[in-house]
Write a protein that holds these residues in place. Structure first.
Motif, short mmCIF file in Angstrom:
data_model
loop_
_atom_site.label_atom_id
_atom_site.label_comp_id
_atom_site.label_asym_id
_atom_site.label_seq_id
_atom_site.Cartn_x
_atom_site.Cartn_y
_atom_site.Cartn_z
N GLY A 111 -37.37 23.19 -50.37
CA GLY A 111 -37.31 21.99 -49.30
C GLY A 111 -35.62 21.97 -48.93
O GLY A 111 -35.00 21.57 -48.07
N ILE A 112 -34.17 21.54 -49.68
CA ILE A 112 -32.90 21.81 -49.14
C ILE A 112 -33.24 23.39 -47.41
O ILE A 112 -32.30 22.56 -47.28
CB ILE A 112 -32.29 22.52 -50.42
N LEU A 113 -33.70 24.29 -47.96
CA LEU A 113 -33.40 25.04 -47.39
C LEU A 113 -34.17 24.81 -46.14
O LEU A 113 -33.58 25.04 -44.94
CB LEU A 113 -33.98 26.06 -48.10
N GLU A 114 -35.02 24.57 -46.43
CA GLU A 114 -36.53 23.78 -45.23
C GLU A 114 -35.66 22.57 -44.44
O GLU A 114 -35.23 23.13 -43.15
CB GLU A 114 -37.21 23.84 -45.73
N ILE A 115 -34.52 21.95 -44.49
CA ILE A 115 -33.68 21.06 -43.94
C ILE A 115 -32.98 21.81 -43.14
O ILE A 115 -32.60 21.65 -42.34
CB ILE A 115 -33.16 20.05 -45.31
N ILE A 116 -32.23 22.36 -43.78
CA ILE A 116 -31.04 23.00 -43.88
C ILE A 116 -31.44 23.56 -42.18
O ILE A 116 -31.01 23.37 -41.39
CB ILE A 116 -30.69 24.04 -44.49
N GLY A 117 -32.95 24.52 -42.97
CA GLY A 117 -33.40 24.97 -41.77
C GLY A 117 -33.41 24.46 -40.65
O GLY A 117 -33.60 24.53 -39.12
N TYR A 118 -34.19 23.30 -40.45
CA TYR A 118 -34.57 22.32 -39.17
C TYR A 118 -33.44 21.82 -38.56
O TYR A 118 -33.27 22.18 -37.03
CB TYR A 118 -34.77 20.86 -40.06
N PHE A 119 -32.32 21.76 -39.12
CA PHE A 119 -31.02 21.32 -38.59
C PHE A 119 -29.98 22.50 -38.17
O PHE A 119 -29.77 22.65 -37.01
CB PHE A 119 -30.29 20.68 -39.74
N GLN A 120 -30.30 24.08 -38.55
CA GLN A 120 -29.86 25.28 -38.00
C GLN A 120 -30.67 26.00 -36.72
O GLN A 120 -30.29 26.71 -36.19
CB GLN A 120 -29.87 26.27 -39.50
N ILE A 121 -31.76 26.00 -36.57
CA ILE A 121 -32.94 26.36 -35.48
C ILE A 121 -33.32 25.36 -34.59
O ILE A 121 -33.30 24.00 -34.63
CB ILE A 121 -34.46 26.49 -35.81
N GLU A 122 -32.81 26.07 -33.49
CA GLU A 122 -32.71 25.02 -32.54
C GLU A 122 -33.87 24.85 -31.76
O GLU A 122 -34.97 25.44 -31.87
CB GLU A 122 -32.14 25.83 -31.10
N LEU A 129 -38.90 19.08 -41.20
CA LEU A 129 -38.03 18.23 -41.49
C LEU A 129 -38.50 17.84 -42.90
O LEU A 129 -38.72 17.44 -43.55
CB LEU A 129 -37.32 17.76 -40.44
N PHE A 130 -40.17 17.17 -42.07
CA PHE A 130 -41.09 16.48 -42.68
C PHE A 130 -41.66 17.47 -44.18
O PHE A 130 -41.16 16.55 -45.26
CB PHE A 130 -42.38 15.71 -42.12
N ASN A 131 -41.40 18.51 -43.98
CA ASN A 131 -42.26 19.54 -45.23
C ASN A 131 -40.90 19.44 -46.01
O ASN A 131 -40.96 19.63 -47.22
CB ASN A 131 -42.31 21.21 -44.54
N GLY A 132 -39.43 19.71 -45.75
CA GLY A 132 -38.04 19.74 -46.40
C GLY A 132 -38.29 18.55 -47.45
O GLY A 132 -37.57 18.55 -48.70
N ILE A 133 -38.03 17.22 -46.31
CA ILE A 133 -38.10 15.80 -47.25
C ILE A 133 -38.93 15.64 -48.54
O ILE A 133 -38.72 15.74 -49.33
CB ILE A 133 -37.68 15.08 -46.18
N ALA A 134 -40.73 15.99 -47.75
CA ALA A 134 -41.67 16.31 -49.32
C ALA A 134 -41.66 17.32 -50.02
O ALA A 134 -41.39 16.57 -51.41
CB ALA A 134 -42.35 16.96 -48.38
#
Length: 189
Positions: A111-122, A129-134
């Motif tokens: 989840g943390i990596l998906e949140i980071i990915g959301y902010f890193q991927i243009e 982001l939703f999946n990362g938070i969940a």
């Protein structure tokens, strides 16, 4: 025109299989929520079998040649994997408690990596982001319930995670299909 058509066809097939996989995640998630004990024990047994197969693979690799050090290393790993797999298959409820804690860590980190990915991927999808938070929420919930409620918590929380992941991937697949449709219309003109 031929190259664009084959690329679009490949993209359509990919998103089609992506959507099928998303639906499978949704179905598995609903089953795990309905039958959390069965799902949790199923996870423990699956991991036991995977370790057994991993042990066999290490033994096979040991006899593919190499130095004595390499062979010894592979044999020792094979023994550890086999013993772990046998233990897990013989004690699935105890395994479930340990796996619950491990799963909490894995889901939390993913989840943390998906949140980071959301902010890193243009131009990343908000669904990522939703999946990362969940995933972070589910990981924390699993951690909080460990070990007393491992038998039901792992099945339920894994089910929720699978369900959310399935819905997320379904939305991303549908969005991909829309983009492909727009590109197809532009290319067809």
């Amino acid at each position: 025109m031929g190259t664009e058509g084959s690329a679009l066809g490949t993209a359509k097939r990919f998103t089609g299989w992506y959507i099928v996989a998303a639906i499978l995640f949704i179905v598995l998630g609903m089953f795990a929520i309905i039958e959390p004990t069965v799902a949790g024990l199923g996870v423990a047994i699956l991991v036991g079998w995977l370790l057994l197969f991993g042990g066999i693979a290490h033994f096979v690799m040991a006899f593919h040649g190499g130095s004595a050090k390499r062979v010894t290393y592979q044999v020792l790993l094979g023994i550890v994997f086999l013993l772990g797999g046998v233990y897990m298959l013989m004690n699935p409820v105890l395994t479930l408690s340990t796996l619950t804690l491990l799963l909490a860590a894995v889901i939390l980190v993913s989840g943390i990596l998906e949140i980071i990915g959301y902010f890193q991927i243009e131009r990343a999808s908000g669904w990522l982001l939703f999946n990362g938070i969940a995933a972070v929420v589910v990981g924390v919930l699993i951690w909080i319930h460990w070990p007393s409620s491992s038998v039901w918590a792992i099945g339920t929380l894994v089910g929720i995670y699978l369900l959310v992941t399935g819905v997320t991937r379904l939305m991303m697949g549908i969005a991909g299909r829309r983009v492909i449709g727009r590109v197809d219309r532009v290319v067809s003109r």
